[in-house]
Scaffold this motif. Structure first.
Motif, PDB file in Angstrom:
ATOM      1  N   VAL A  27      10.341  13.162 -27.983  1.00 56.01           N
ATOM      2  CA  VAL A  27       9.066  12.446 -28.000  1.00 56.01           C
ATOM      3  C   VAL A  27       8.158  13.059 -29.056  1.00 56.01           C
ATOM      4  CG1 VAL A  27       7.006  11.818 -26.687  1.00 56.01           C
ATOM      5  CG2 VAL A  27       9.251  11.806 -25.568  1.00 56.01           C
ATOM      6  N   LEU A  28       7.725  12.227 -29.989  1.00 53.05           N
ATOM      7  CA  LEU A  28       6.771  12.650 -31.002  1.00 53.05           C
ATOM      8  C   LEU A  28       5.384  12.651 -30.372  1.00 53.05           C
ATOM      9  CD1 LEU A  28       8.191  10.487 -33.926  1.00 53.05           C
ATOM     10  CD2 LEU A  28       8.364  12.979 -33.713  1.00 53.05           C
ATOM     11  N   TYR A  29       4.787  13.806 -30.295  1.00 51.64           N
ATOM     12  CA  TYR A  29       3.499  13.987 -29.622  1.00 51.64           C
ATOM     13  C   TYR A  29       2.381  13.622 -30.601  1.00 51.64           C
ATOM     14  CZ  TYR A  29       1.299  16.268 -25.537  1.00 51.64           C
ATOM     15  OH  TYR A  29       0.636  16.541 -24.364  1.00 51.64           O
ATOM     16  N   ASP A  30       2.275  12.330 -30.874  1.00 46.11           N
ATOM     17  CA  ASP A  30       1.418  11.852 -31.960  1.00 46.11           C
ATOM     18  C   ASP A  30      -0.007  11.556 -31.546  1.00 46.11           C
ATOM     19  OD1 ASP A  30       2.105   9.673 -30.414  1.00 46.11           O
ATOM     20  OD2 ASP A  30       2.446   8.324 -32.097  1.00 46.11           O
ATOM     21  N   ASP A  31      -0.310  11.638 -30.248  1.00 44.38           N
ATOM     22  CA  ASP A  31      -1.661  11.300 -29.792  1.00 44.38           C
ATOM     23  C   ASP A  31      -2.426  12.520 -29.295  1.00 44.38           C
ATOM     24  OD1 ASP A  31      -0.084  11.636 -27.558  1.00 44.38           O
ATOM     25  OD2 ASP A  31      -0.716   9.786 -26.567  1.00 44.38           O
ATOM     26  N   VAL A  32      -2.071  13.696 -29.826  1.00 43.49           N
ATOM     27  CA  VAL A  32      -2.869  14.901 -29.607  1.00 43.49           C
ATOM     28  C   VAL A  32      -3.622  15.202 -30.894  1.00 43.49           C
ATOM     29  CG1 VAL A  32      -1.404  15.864 -27.825  1.00 43.49           C
ATOM     30  CG2 VAL A  32      -0.891  16.355 -30.226  1.00 43.49           C
ATOM     31  N   ASN A  33      -4.612  16.062 -30.811  1.00 44.08           N
ATOM     32  CA  ASN A  33      -5.478  16.289 -31.956  1.00 44.08           C
ATOM     33  C   ASN A  33      -4.759  16.926 -33.142  1.00 44.08           C
ATOM     34  OD1 ASN A  33      -7.496  15.239 -30.424  1.00 44.08           O
ATOM     35  ND2 ASN A  33      -8.756  17.076 -30.345  1.00 44.08           N
ATOM     36  N   PHE A  34      -5.154  16.492 -34.321  1.00 41.04           N
ATOM     37  CA  PHE A  34      -4.631  17.023 -35.580  1.00 41.04           C
ATOM     38  C   PHE A  34      -5.017  18.498 -35.701  1.00 41.04           C
ATOM     39  CE2 PHE A  34      -4.527  17.770 -40.130  1.00 41.04           C
ATOM     40  CZ  PHE A  34      -3.460  16.998 -40.566  1.00 41.04           C
ATOM     41  N   ILE A  35      -4.137  19.282 -36.303  1.00 40.43           N
ATOM     42  CA  ILE A  35      -4.396  20.709 -36.519  1.00 40.43           C
ATOM     43  C   ILE A  35      -4.601  20.950 -38.014  1.00 40.43           C
ATOM     44  CG2 ILE A  35      -3.493  23.050 -36.291  1.00 40.43           C
ATOM     45  CD1 ILE A  35      -1.807  22.039 -33.950  1.00 40.43           C
ATOM     46  N   SER A 139       2.283   8.073 -27.929  1.00 40.51           N
ATOM     47  CA  SER A 139       1.203   7.089 -27.945  1.00 40.51           C
ATOM     48  C   SER A 139       1.609   5.743 -27.353  1.00 40.51           C
ATOM     49  CB  SER A 139       0.694   6.879 -29.378  1.00 40.51           C
ATOM     50  OG  SER A 139       1.738   6.485 -30.239  1.00 40.51           O
ATOM     51  N   ASP A 140       2.899   5.535 -27.136  1.00 36.12           N
ATOM     52  CA  ASP A 140       3.352   4.299 -26.503  1.00 36.12           C
ATOM     53  C   ASP A 140       3.127   4.328 -24.991  1.00 36.12           C
ATOM     54  OD1 ASP A 140       4.170   3.264 -28.913  1.00 36.12           O
ATOM     55  OD2 ASP A 140       6.265   3.869 -28.681  1.00 36.12           O
ATOM     56  N   LEU A 141       2.793   5.505 -24.456  1.00 38.29           N
ATOM     57  CA  LEU A 141       2.584   5.658 -23.020  1.00 38.29           C
ATOM     58  C   LEU A 141       1.097   5.663 -22.703  1.00 38.29           C
ATOM     59  CD1 LEU A 141       5.166   8.516 -22.390  1.00 38.29           C
ATOM     60  CD2 LEU A 141       5.547   6.057 -22.270  1.00 38.29           C
ATOM     61  N   SER A 142       0.757   5.333 -21.487  1.00 34.91           N
ATOM     62  CA  SER A 142      -0.646   5.298 -21.064  1.00 34.91           C
ATOM     63  C   SER A 142      -0.870   6.330 -19.964  1.00 34.91           C
ATOM     64  CB  SER A 142      -1.014   3.900 -20.547  1.00 34.91           C
ATOM     65  OG  SER A 142      -0.895   2.934 -21.579  1.00 34.91           O
ATOM     66  N   PHE A 143      -1.621   7.376 -20.316  1.00 37.03           N
ATOM     67  CA  PHE A 143      -1.959   8.405 -19.338  1.00 37.03           C
ATOM     68  C   PHE A 143      -3.469   8.590 -19.321  1.00 37.03           C
ATOM     69  CE2 PHE A 143       2.366   9.945 -20.607  1.00 37.03           C
ATOM     70  CZ  PHE A 143       2.966   9.782 -19.362  1.00 37.03           C
ATOM     71  N   SER A 144      -3.974   9.119 -18.231  1.00 37.31           N
ATOM     72  CA  SER A 144      -5.392   9.423 -18.129  1.00 37.31           C
ATOM     73  C   SER A 144      -5.787  10.436 -19.197  1.00 37.31           C
ATOM     74  CB  SER A 144      -5.710   9.985 -16.741  1.00 37.31           C
ATOM     75  OG  SER A 144      -7.005  10.560 -16.712  1.00 37.31           O
ATOM     76  N   ALA A 145      -6.979  10.266 -19.763  1.00 44.68           N
ATOM     77  CA  ALA A 145      -7.470  11.208 -20.775  1.00 44.68           C
ATOM     78  C   ALA A 145      -7.671  12.598 -20.196  1.00 44.68           C
ATOM     79  CB  ALA A 145      -8.775  10.686 -21.370  1.00 44.68           C
ATOM     80  N   ASP A 146      -7.774  12.685 -18.871  1.00 41.20           N
ATOM     81  CA  ASP A 146      -7.964  13.981 -18.225  1.00 41.20           C
ATOM     82  C   ASP A 146      -6.667  14.770 -18.095  1.00 41.20           C
ATOM     83  OD1 ASP A 146     -10.662  13.415 -17.850  1.00 41.20           O
ATOM     84  OD2 ASP A 146     -10.310  12.445 -15.923  1.00 41.20           O
ATOM     85  N   LEU A 147      -5.538  14.119 -18.358  1.00 46.06           N
ATOM     86  CA  LEU A 147      -4.243  14.771 -18.218  1.00 46.06           C
ATOM     87  C   LEU A 147      -3.930  15.521 -19.508  1.00 46.06           C
ATOM     88  CD1 LEU A 147      -2.080  14.888 -16.000  1.00 46.06           C
ATOM     89  CD2 LEU A 147      -0.896  13.031 -17.180  1.00 46.06           C
ATOM     90  N   LYS A 148      -3.907  16.842 -19.456  1.00 51.04           N
ATOM     91  CA  LYS A 148      -3.749  17.646 -20.666  1.00 51.04           C
ATOM     92  C   LYS A 148      -2.742  18.770 -20.457  1.00 51.04           C
ATOM     93  CE  LYS A 148      -8.543  16.765 -22.103  1.00 51.04           C
ATOM     94  NZ  LYS A 148      -8.165  15.789 -23.137  1.00 51.04           N
ATOM     95  N   GLY A 149      -2.430  19.456 -21.557  1.00 48.83           N
ATOM     96  CA  GLY A 149      -1.579  20.627 -21.501  1.00 48.83           C
ATOM     97  C   GLY A 149      -0.227  20.356 -20.873  1.00 48.83           C
TER      98      GLY A 149
END
Length: 248
Positions: A27-35, A139-149
């Motif tokens: 899974v390409l983790y493409d919807d986390v913040n850019f570094i 990014s094809d999945l829908s998760f709550s914005a509160d779900l992190k780490g």
């Protein structure tokens, strides 16, 4: 089913690509913040016998926006410069005639999100090595914005019905084995074998930790696949304390 999840990098180093060999899905983790100043849009090739860092310029870099929201620069000047450097670096490499046209097409046509280009580069390496990996986008999945780490990692694993999650060994401190066990997911870590090498143009001592482009230029598909198999899969308890290293 084994899964690996990583931010999309443009032609990442072999340790990253080994996850494609070890997992069934990636899974390409493409919807986390850019570094900023990370390895998403840059890497290293072997130019004149020395590591040389190339960069794909992106517009309006911000660590407050996701990777997929970062667009490749509209300035086209980087494309001929990068292709010229690749040609100069690898014209004498054994696989240049097969690999360079594909890279030239990919970089020449590059536009839109840096995540899209990175995804194409990763898929190309997997196809070149003949790896039967299935690649998805977070990014094809829908998760709550509160779900992190690690909770979000576990949610992605659960969505894909994964029984095992594989992460690079230098990221072990980010995860709690017990939390994964509660979700019935085995937490594992990949460590590249020490001394992994292959012949490089010039015949000097092997220069490690370069972009996968270097291995693509020097190795046949069979040789590349054999390189990617040189790793160990370890549990959290197997990992001895190590000094953190810079990921490339």
């Amino acid at each position: 089913m084994r899964i690996a999840i990583m931010q999309p990098y443009v032609f990442p180093y072999l340790g990253y690509v080994q996850l494609l060999h070890a997992a069934d899905r990636f899974v390409l983790y493409d919807d986390v913040n850019f570094i900023k100043k990370g390895w998403i849009n840059r890497n290293r090739i072997l130019l004149n016998g020395e590591p040389y860092t190339f960069t794909i310029p992106v517009q309006d870099v911000s660590q407050n926006r996701t990777i997929k929201e970062h667009l490749i620069s509209a300035d086209q000047g980087w494309k001929p410069k990068l292709l010229a450097n690749l040609k100069h670096a690898y014209a004498k490499a054994p696989m240049f005639g097969e690999v360079f046209p594909a890279l030239a097409s990919m970089f020449t046509e590059a536009e839109g999100s840096i995540a899209e280009l990175a995804g194409r580069s990763i898929r190309y390496v997997a196809e070149r090595a003949g790896l039967p990996i299935r690649i998805h986008q977070a990014s094809d999945l829908s998760f709550s914005a509160d779900l992190k780490g690690q909770d979000r990692i576990i949610a992605i694993c659960t969505h894909h019905h994964a029984q095992q999650y594989i992460n690079p060994a230098n990221g072990a401190e980010l995860y709690a084995e017990g939390r994964f066990a509660q979700a019935n997911i085995a937490l594992s870590f990949l460590r590249m074998n020490s001394g992994l090498s292959y012949p490089q143009v010039g015949g000097k001592a092997h220069v490690p930790a370069l972009s996968a482009i270097d291995a693509l230029m020097h190795c046949t598909p069979d040789e590349l696949r054999a390189l990617l198999a040189q790793y160990q899969i370890l549990s959290a308890s197997d990992l001895a304390p190590t000094t953190p290293t810079t990921e490339v």
